[in-house]
Motif scaffolding. Structure first.
Motif, PDB file in Angstrom:
ATOM      1  N   VAL A   1       0.840  -1.207   0.000  1.00 29.65           N
ATOM      2  CA  VAL A   1       0.000   0.000   0.000  1.00 29.65           C
ATOM      3  C   VAL A   1       0.872   1.253   0.000  1.00 29.65           C
ATOM      4  O   VAL A   1       0.601   2.219  -0.728  1.00 29.65           O
ATOM      5  CB  VAL A   1      -0.947  -0.010   1.220  1.00 29.65           C
ATOM      6  CG1 VAL A   1      -1.651   1.340   1.356  1.00 29.65           C
ATOM      7  CG2 VAL A   1      -1.981  -1.118   1.071  1.00 29.65           C
ATOM      8  N   THR A   2       1.951   1.244   0.786  1.00 27.14           N
ATOM      9  CA  THR A   2       2.845   2.400   0.841  1.00 27.14           C
ATOM     10  C   THR A   2       3.526   2.629  -0.506  1.00 27.14           C
ATOM     11  O   THR A   2       3.597   3.765  -0.996  1.00 27.14           O
ATOM     12  CB  THR A   2       3.908   2.205   1.934  1.00 27.14           C
ATOM     13  OG1 THR A   2       3.263   1.943   3.183  1.00 27.14           O
ATOM     14  CG2 THR A   2       4.782   3.427   2.063  1.00 27.14           C
ATOM     15  N   ALA A   3       4.030   1.554  -1.112  1.00 27.23           N
ATOM     16  CA  ALA A   3       4.681   1.687  -2.416  1.00 27.23           C
ATOM     17  C   ALA A   3       3.675   2.139  -3.479  1.00 27.23           C
ATOM     18  O   ALA A   3       3.992   2.975  -4.332  1.00 27.23           O
ATOM     19  CB  ALA A   3       5.307   0.352  -2.819  1.00 27.23           C
ATOM     20  N   GLY A   4       2.462   1.584  -3.436  1.00 26.04           N
ATOM     21  CA  GLY A   4       1.441   1.990  -4.398  1.00 26.04           C
ATOM     22  C   GLY A   4       1.068   3.449  -4.237  1.00 26.04           C
ATOM     23  O   GLY A   4       0.881   4.179  -5.224  1.00 26.04           O
ATOM     24  N   LEU A   5       0.968   3.905  -2.990  1.00 22.96           N
ATOM     25  CA  LEU A   5       0.668   5.309  -2.724  1.00 22.96           C
ATOM     26  C   LEU A   5       1.780   6.198  -3.276  1.00 22.96           C
ATOM     27  O   LEU A   5       1.523   7.260  -3.859  1.00 22.96           O
ATOM     28  CB  LEU A   5       0.517   5.522  -1.219  1.00 22.96           C
ATOM     29  CG  LEU A   5       0.277   6.949  -0.725  1.00 22.96           C
ATOM     30  CD1 LEU A   5      -0.978   7.513  -1.360  1.00 22.96           C
ATOM     31  CD2 LEU A   5       0.166   6.987   0.791  1.00 22.96           C
ATOM     32  N   PHE A   6       3.017   5.767  -3.119  1.00 16.48           N
ATOM     33  CA  PHE A   6       4.167   6.506  -3.636  1.00 16.48           C
ATOM     34  C   PHE A   6       4.066   6.669  -5.150  1.00 16.48           C
ATOM     35  O   PHE A   6       4.258   7.766  -5.694  1.00 16.48           O
ATOM     36  CB  PHE A   6       5.446   5.761  -3.259  1.00 16.48           C
ATOM     37  CG  PHE A   6       6.716   6.460  -3.635  1.00 16.48           C
ATOM     38  CD1 PHE A   6       7.252   6.325  -4.901  1.00 16.48           C
ATOM     39  CD2 PHE A   6       7.381   7.252  -2.715  1.00 16.48           C
ATOM     40  CE1 PHE A   6       8.420   6.971  -5.250  1.00 16.48           C
ATOM     41  CE2 PHE A   6       8.557   7.906  -3.053  1.00 16.48           C
ATOM     42  CZ  PHE A   6       9.085   7.756  -4.330  1.00 16.48           C
ATOM     43  N   VAL A   7       3.765   5.561  -5.854  1.00 16.02           N
ATOM     44  CA  VAL A   7       3.673   5.600  -7.315  1.00 16.02           C
ATOM     45  C   VAL A   7       2.454   6.399  -7.765  1.00 16.02           C
ATOM     46  O   VAL A   7       2.528   7.227  -8.673  1.00 16.02           O
ATOM     47  CB  VAL A   7       3.621   4.161  -7.877  1.00 16.02           C
ATOM     48  CG1 VAL A   7       3.324   4.179  -9.377  1.00 16.02           C
ATOM     49  CG2 VAL A   7       4.934   3.447  -7.617  1.00 16.02           C
ATOM     50  N   GLY A   8       1.315   6.152  -7.126  1.00 17.53           N
ATOM     51  CA  GLY A   8       0.089   6.832  -7.536  1.00 17.53           C
ATOM     52  C   GLY A   8       0.153   8.332  -7.360  1.00 17.53           C
ATOM     53  O   GLY A   8      -0.448   9.086  -8.140  1.00 17.53           O
TER      54      GLY A   8
ATOM     55  N   GLY B   1      -9.228  -6.468   0.853  1.00 15.71           N
ATOM     56  CA  GLY B   1     -10.019  -5.737   1.828  1.00 15.71           C
ATOM     57  C   GLY B   1      -9.154  -5.188   2.947  1.00 15.71           C
ATOM     58  O   GLY B   1      -9.342  -4.052   3.408  1.00 15.71           O
ATOM     59  N   LEU B   2      -8.156  -5.995   3.385  1.00 13.23           N
ATOM     60  CA  LEU B   2      -7.220  -5.510   4.404  1.00 13.23           C
ATOM     61  C   LEU B   2      -6.401  -4.337   3.866  1.00 13.23           C
ATOM     62  O   LEU B   2      -6.115  -3.374   4.589  1.00 13.23           O
ATOM     63  CB  LEU B   2      -6.291  -6.642   4.840  1.00 13.23           C
ATOM     64  CG  LEU B   2      -6.955  -7.827   5.551  1.00 13.23           C
ATOM     65  CD1 LEU B   2      -5.927  -8.925   5.835  1.00 13.23           C
ATOM     66  CD2 LEU B   2      -7.604  -7.376   6.855  1.00 13.23           C
ATOM     67  N   ALA B   3      -6.024  -4.411   2.593  1.00  8.81           N
ATOM     68  CA  ALA B   3      -5.266  -3.312   1.983  1.00  8.81           C
ATOM     69  C   ALA B   3      -6.093  -2.029   1.973  1.00  8.81           C
ATOM     70  O   ALA B   3      -5.559  -0.931   2.181  1.00  8.81           O
ATOM     71  CB  ALA B   3      -4.842  -3.685   0.564  1.00  8.81           C
ATOM     72  N   ALA B   4      -7.414  -2.164   1.730  1.00  5.69           N
ATOM     73  CA  ALA B   4      -8.287  -0.988   1.752  1.00  5.69           C
ATOM     74  C   ALA B   4      -8.300  -0.349   3.145  1.00  5.69           C
ATOM     75  O   ALA B   4      -8.304   0.879   3.277  1.00  5.69           O
ATOM     76  CB  ALA B   4      -9.700  -1.378   1.328  1.00  5.69           C
TER      77      ALA B   4
ATOM     78  N   SER C   1     -13.329   7.830   1.567  1.00  2.00           N
ATOM     79  CA  SER C   1     -14.091   7.368   0.406  1.00  2.00           C
ATOM     80  C   SER C   1     -13.374   6.224  -0.308  1.00  2.00           C
ATOM     81  O   SER C   1     -14.003   5.255  -0.740  1.00  2.00           O
ATOM     82  CB  SER C   1     -14.317   8.524  -0.569  1.00  2.00           C
ATOM     83  OG  SER C   1     -15.000   9.590   0.043  1.00  2.00           O
ATOM     84  N   SER C   2     -12.049   6.326  -0.418  1.00  2.00           N
ATOM     85  CA  SER C   2     -11.277   5.270  -1.082  1.00  2.00           C
ATOM     86  C   SER C   2     -11.348   3.964  -0.302  1.00  2.00           C
ATOM     87  O   SER C   2     -11.493   2.880  -0.891  1.00  2.00           O
ATOM     88  CB  SER C   2      -9.819   5.711  -1.231  1.00  2.00           C
ATOM     89  OG  SER C   2      -9.711   6.848  -2.052  1.00  2.00           O
ATOM     90  N   ALA C   3     -11.250   4.049   1.042  1.00  2.00           N
ATOM     91  CA  ALA C   3     -11.322   2.836   1.859  1.00  2.00           C
ATOM     92  C   ALA C   3     -12.689   2.174   1.740  1.00  2.00           C
ATOM     93  O   ALA C   3     -12.797   0.945   1.592  1.00  2.00           O
ATOM     94  CB  ALA C   3     -11.020   3.172   3.318  1.00  2.00           C
ATOM     95  N   ILE C   4     -13.756   2.977   1.760  1.00  3.97           N
ATOM     96  CA  ILE C   4     -15.107   2.418   1.624  1.00  3.97           C
ATOM     97  C   ILE C   4     -15.285   1.798   0.238  1.00  3.97           C
ATOM     98  O   ILE C   4     -15.838   0.701   0.091  1.00  3.97           O
ATOM     99  CB  ILE C   4     -16.158   3.509   1.871  1.00  3.97           C
ATOM    100  CG1 ILE C   4     -16.110   3.972   3.332  1.00  3.97           C
ATOM    101  CG2 ILE C   4     -17.564   3.010   1.528  1.00  3.97           C
ATOM    102  CD1 ILE C   4     -16.976   5.168   3.633  1.00  3.97           C
TER     103      ILE C   4
END
Length: 511
Positions: free
Chosen positions: A24-31, A364-367, A113-116
């Motif tokens: 999730v951290t790496a994806g957030l970095f790229v996104g 779901g855990l990643a969300a 909103s993203s988590a939901i």
């Protein structure tokens, strides 16, 4: 119940939690980096997952995917540049909020909103996939041929630019799928006398080439664009609990956006880039104050971020049941599944049930992980990104890409093919032909060929063997859907042209 405990035991491993957190951290970095997409992140990570067990590899990819789609909202809100295509509509409302001193409030709303949306997508995937997988047992060779053609039709009509360019991209992908020894018949095709091409174009090599190299060329050509940044210091400090209250105060908008996201996600080739715009448009149409949209309307931000995160897990419904990627990043996940011998269909939920459900629940855990990662580390990650010079970022990604491609089969030929395909993808993108229909055409092309040839072989006893393609009721239903999909852009444009005279003001009509 036994399956539930088996899945829970697998997911309770500390290493799995670390994979989700790191992904999730790496994806957030790229996104959060404008220009770097979720497809690119997954393609770079792909070779390094082959040494992991199947579940761990899929968990890592799913977490990166989820984080990257969410991370696109940071760039959209703070610099008015969507980090990913799925965050286009987020910029419409998030950036005006940031300019108005409400940056932290916008980030909090986007996070909730993203988590939901991510949790809703996992719920849809758990509910819809098993019955659709059972339905896939009714599919024969003819049905798979028409499903592949349906996917190609949808990809072409939903591609950016003209429909013709979308079809051109899909056709190029199908030609690449035909390179090598024919699966039925054994003829050499398009090998040009080179033995290295007899095995065909390796799908993973093509994925890395088409998704990573064009973006690197683009970053090298344009450098760090001059972006109008806004300060993170907000005159109105939005709290997490306040964001939760705001999001849940509009249940109609939230439910509608999640449903729209899932409907769009099931259509192969659509993904979050379509879902966020459709959900945003419907939120504006349903709003009591549509004049506020474009000026920092909370409803538009919630609609965009909830719908695009639904598509992360939602787009895997056709992937896990029929083997057709619902969005370009899903093609990378399909590659990992095939490398581990996992075939989409009912067996995925029966024979490999613990692995499949473990992968779904891990998303779901990643969300849920997006909430602490986004609220605590998102702004820090963003500051690191905007301060990293592109002349360091581009060669670093290029080095990882080349090493990862070579590590697939310890083959320099794969590296050369990847670079050639990537360069071709960049040139085609400059001409308006996107990489997504090419890659999906490569995947669906082999499915279409196998279905077509096997159906003709089954019909050799008939006077017209090709009639076998049209005999089954299921094939006829898919053909009707394909025709509707192809005609829908033209029908909608025709309806808009007919409505224009009716929309004129009374004084113009009287003239």
């Amino acid at each position: 119940m036994e399956l539930f405990w088996e899945v829970a035991t697998q997911l309770m491993e500390p290493f799995v939690f670390l994979l989700i957190l790191g992904g999730v951290t790496a994806g957030l970095f790229v996104g959060a980096m404008p220009g770097l997409t979720a497809s690119m992140a997954l393609a770079v990570l792909l070779p390094f997952t082959f040494k992991l067990p199947p579940l761990h590899g899929l968990v890592a990819l799913g977490a990166v995917y989820m984080g990257a789609i969410y991370g696109g909202s940071f760039a959209a809100i703070l610099v008015n540049t969507p980090g990913t295509p799925s965050s286009i509509a987020t910029a419409f409302e998030g950036y005006p909020m940031a300019k108005d001193g409400r940056a932290l409030e916008a980030i909090g709303l986007a996070t909730v909103s993203s988590a939901i949306g991510g949790l809703a997508g996992v719920f849809f995937l758990l509910v819809l996939s098993p019955p659709l997988a059972r339905l896939s047992l009714q599919f024969g060779s003819a049905e798979y041929f028409w499903v592949a053609m349906l996917g190609l039709t949808l990809i072409a009509s939903l591609s950016p630019g003209s429909t013709l360019k979308g079809f051109l991209g899909g056709s190029i992908g199908m030609i690449l799928a035909a390179v090598g020894v024919a699966p039925i018949g054994g003829e050499n095709r398009f090998t040009f006398g080179m033995p290295v091409l007899q095995g065909g174009v390796e799908m993973i090599v093509a994925l890395i080439g088409f998704f990573v190299i064009p973006e690197l060329f683009n970053m090298a050509a344009h450098g760090r664009a001059a972006l109008a940044e806004v300060t993170l210091e907000s005159r109105k400090r939005g709290t997490f609990l306040g964001a939760i209250r705001t999001v849940f105060s509009m249940p109609g908008n939230l439910v509608r956006s999640c449903i729209i996201g899932e409907i769009v996600a099931i259509i192969p080739g659509a993904g979050g880039s379509i879902a966020n715009l459709v959900a945003y448009n419907e939120a504006k149409r349903a709003s009591k104050h549509p004049e506020r949209f474009g000026k920092g309307a909370v409803e538009g931000l919630v609609a965009s971020e909830s719908s695009n995160n639904v598509t992360v897990a939602g787009s895997m419904v056709p992937l896990l049941t029929l083997g057709i990627p619902g969005a370009p990043p899903d093609a990378v996940i399909l590659g990992v599944m095939l490398m581990h011998g996992l075939r989409p269909g009912l067996d995925l939920f029966t024979v490999s049930g613990s692995l499949t459900y473990g992968f779904i629940i891990s998303m779901g855990l990643a969300a849920l992980y997006m909430i602490p990662v986004g609220l605590l580390g998102g702004r820090l990650i963003y500051r690191v990104i905007v301060k990293t010079p592109h002349y360091l970022l581009v060669p670093s990604i290029a080095l990882v890409t080349i090493l990862g491609t070579y590590a697939l089969r310890n083959s320099l030929s794969d590296v050369v093919i990847m670079l050639l395909l990537g360069t071709s993808g960049f040139l085609l993108k400059e001409l308006g032909v996107d990489s997504a229909p090419i890659v999906l055409g490569l995947i669906l092309g082999s499915i279409a060929e196998m279905g077509f040839v096997q159906t003709l072989l089954r019909g050799t006893a008939l006077e017209h063997p090709w009639m076998m393609l049209f005999q089954n009721r299921l094939s006829q239903i898919i053909i009707v859907l394909m025709v509707l999909s192809f005609a829908s852009p033209y029908l909608s444009s025709g309806v808009r042209r007919l409505k224009k005279p009716l929309d004129k003001p009374p004084e113009e009509a009287s003239e």
